[in-house]
Motif scaffolding. Sequence first.
Motif, short mmCIF file in Angstrom:
data_model
loop_
_atom_site.label_atom_id
_atom_site.label_comp_id
_atom_site.label_asym_id
_atom_site.label_seq_id
_atom_site.Cartn_x
_atom_site.Cartn_y
_atom_site.Cartn_z
N UNK A 48 -55.44 12.77 17.18
CA UNK A 48 -54.09 12.27 17.35
C UNK A 48 -53.85 11.52 18.66
N UNK A 69 -31.64 12.06 5.86
CA UNK A 69 -31.82 11.56 7.21
C UNK A 69 -33.16 10.87 7.33
N UNK A 70 -34.05 11.48 8.06
CA UNK A 70 -35.34 10.83 8.29
C UNK A 70 -36.45 11.86 8.34
N UNK A 71 -37.63 11.49 7.88
CA UNK A 71 -38.81 12.33 8.10
C UNK A 71 -39.88 11.49 8.76
N UNK A 72 -40.86 12.17 9.24
CA UNK A 72 -41.70 11.53 10.22
C UNK A 72 -43.14 11.99 10.04
N UNK A 73 -44.09 11.05 10.11
CA UNK A 73 -45.49 11.45 10.05
C UNK A 73 -46.33 10.42 10.79
N UNK A 74 -47.54 10.80 11.15
CA UNK A 74 -48.41 9.87 11.87
C UNK A 74 -49.79 9.84 11.24
N UNK A 76 -52.54 3.66 15.91
CA UNK A 76 -51.83 4.86 15.48
C UNK A 76 -50.48 4.46 14.89
N UNK A 112 -46.86 5.44 13.56
CA UNK A 112 -45.82 6.46 13.60
C UNK A 112 -44.84 6.04 12.50
N UNK A 160 -41.82 6.34 9.86
CA UNK A 160 -40.51 6.96 9.67
C UNK A 160 -40.08 6.74 8.23
N UNK A 167 -30.28 3.69 13.35
CA UNK A 167 -30.85 4.06 14.64
C UNK A 167 -32.37 4.20 14.54
N UNK A 168 -32.83 4.53 13.34
CA UNK A 168 -34.26 4.77 13.20
C UNK A 168 -35.08 3.48 13.21
N UNK A 198 -34.91 1.21 15.43
CA UNK A 198 -35.16 0.74 16.79
C UNK A 198 -36.65 0.82 17.15
#
Lengths: 402, 217
Positions: free
Chosen positions: B7, B47-52, B63, B65, B67, B81-82, B84
């Motif tokens: 990571x 809303x939002x979820x997140x993974x990398x 890498x 990121x 959203x 806002x996400x 940005x």
Amino acid sequence: MLKGKLKLPAPDKVRRVFPDQLGSLVAGFDEKGHGIEGSEFKLESGKELKPIQPGELGFHIGSDDDDDKETKIWQRFCHSVGNNSHLTSWFCKVEAKPKLLSNMLSQREINLEKLQRIASTGIPDGGGLREKAWKPSSTVIFISNIYLGISGVLCAVALAFQFSLIILLNLRQLSLGKASLWSQYFHYTEIVEQIDRDLQRTHPDLPFFPGESSISCKKREAMKNIILLFAKLNPEIRYVQGMNEGNVEADRVSCFVRILGDSADHFCQQLDNSSSGILATLSRLSDLLKVNDEQLWRHFELRTKVKPQFYAFRWITLLLTQEFKFEYILRIWDTLLSNPFGDMLLRICCAMLLCVKSKLLSGDFVTNLKLLQHYPDDINIEYLLQVAKDIRPDTSYYCLSL
Amino acid sequence: MGAYRADEDYDYLFKVVLIGDSGVGKSNLLSRFTKNEFSLESKSTIGVEFATRSIRVDDKVLKAQIWDTAGQERYRAITSAYYRGAVGALLVYDVTRHVTFENVERWLKELRDHTDANIVVMLVGNKADLRHLRAVSTEETTNFAEREKTFFMETSALESLNVESAFTEVLTQIYHVVSKKALEIGDDPAALPKGQTINVGSRDDASAVKKDGCCSA
């Protein structure tokens, strides 16, 4: 805008509706005033009990229950400990809670404060206790609420609405134009389709909605109607994804309306920037954290830049239903519903941060966000709720609601 | 290309957003790409979820990121806002529901309102495995993509078809864009910089280039 409609009654009004004197929980004891003085029961402690005078005891004795020894033991116990809340809560924790609750809930009048106090420590599964215990919490809201009027006709409206939808569905292919009636109708079918899609995805892991059996279809159908109706009654909100999550357990209209009523402003886009909208609530969470743990707050604000809307948006709009396993959700909602005028939801959110503080402090943006979006399910839920109860309120806000 | 890496170990960090109507399969595309998982019964995203995930392109580790945003209209005010700092976007529609394709235009507008002009956009027609239910032709989207100057690919998160390629293509294109930008050498995508520190541009707080990028595997 919505707050006006869904306004909660002031606490003093509630007290008037539900008398809170410990000894007068019930009217009607006198009618059935036979029975327990002569019975012989012993508590394990061996403590001798005072005889119970009619009207003095806080619990109704139904004639059907006269041979129910456990009930009587419990009644005597309650009487003997009186106002010793410490002892009561200990006993509740051990084994008597179901009995206590079912006793309380069978009363014609319920001491709401006491019910809420007990419910907030968790309602045992089984016996339909949860449904009964939540209902008075909801009922209170109805008292001085616009929904008092609506609830009575709710079923009829639901039926009529469902019926008209079926008719409209059959006529669907006839429509091509943009006549207002038809566009209105398509507007609703759009909502229905969205609800359908989401209901299919609501807690797929739960046995409440097992696959395609006819019972689970009926449950989905019932939920769909409730949601639809809510969307219709509240055109400013309409249907927003996530309502189906909240509705799983609140499978009674009253519960649903009460729960959604409190968080309705969070679903309303026009209110996003108002003081009761979601953005204001998120910043209140941030402020609450600052008051209770400035170190962690600084870590978020200055170092990792993890904003509450990245993780707490879902926590708050869905009342935590996606963050925990189902039994934990029920347990959390026991606490939430037993604290209808407080800021318990934000307290719990704040406690969730405090409970993983060390991990958060050692993490960066990515690890913090991953942790908070997939909250660890090995957390001790009772401890979490205790932390939530001990949270210091943010005094810069005069009034906190859900 | 496409190998997993630890990571922390990367040369470039790119923020990519997944957008598109509700129920088109954004979350499954993400879980297929980052965890090689697919669920027919996934929950709707709120809303939002997140993974990398990191991939390797040339001798660099990129890498991503990613959203994953909620599709429903209601959440747009908040999800804006996400956007940005996003330098790439996968705009997803469902090939079996034409309305989700019709809405692509709105999504594109929103994206361009909220992000840098250089953002790399890939149109993704998901659920391509449902051949008998197809409602949007490949040709229709190809024309649209040419007109809007976006990339285009059809995928199936269920069958793991093209998911890897779609993400990898977006990341590679972003890499080319930032490389070009740094060298200011015009339009030749073949010219790649080595060892440059690059500012991706825009008011960017998520996508960044790691200084003194440590190296190659």
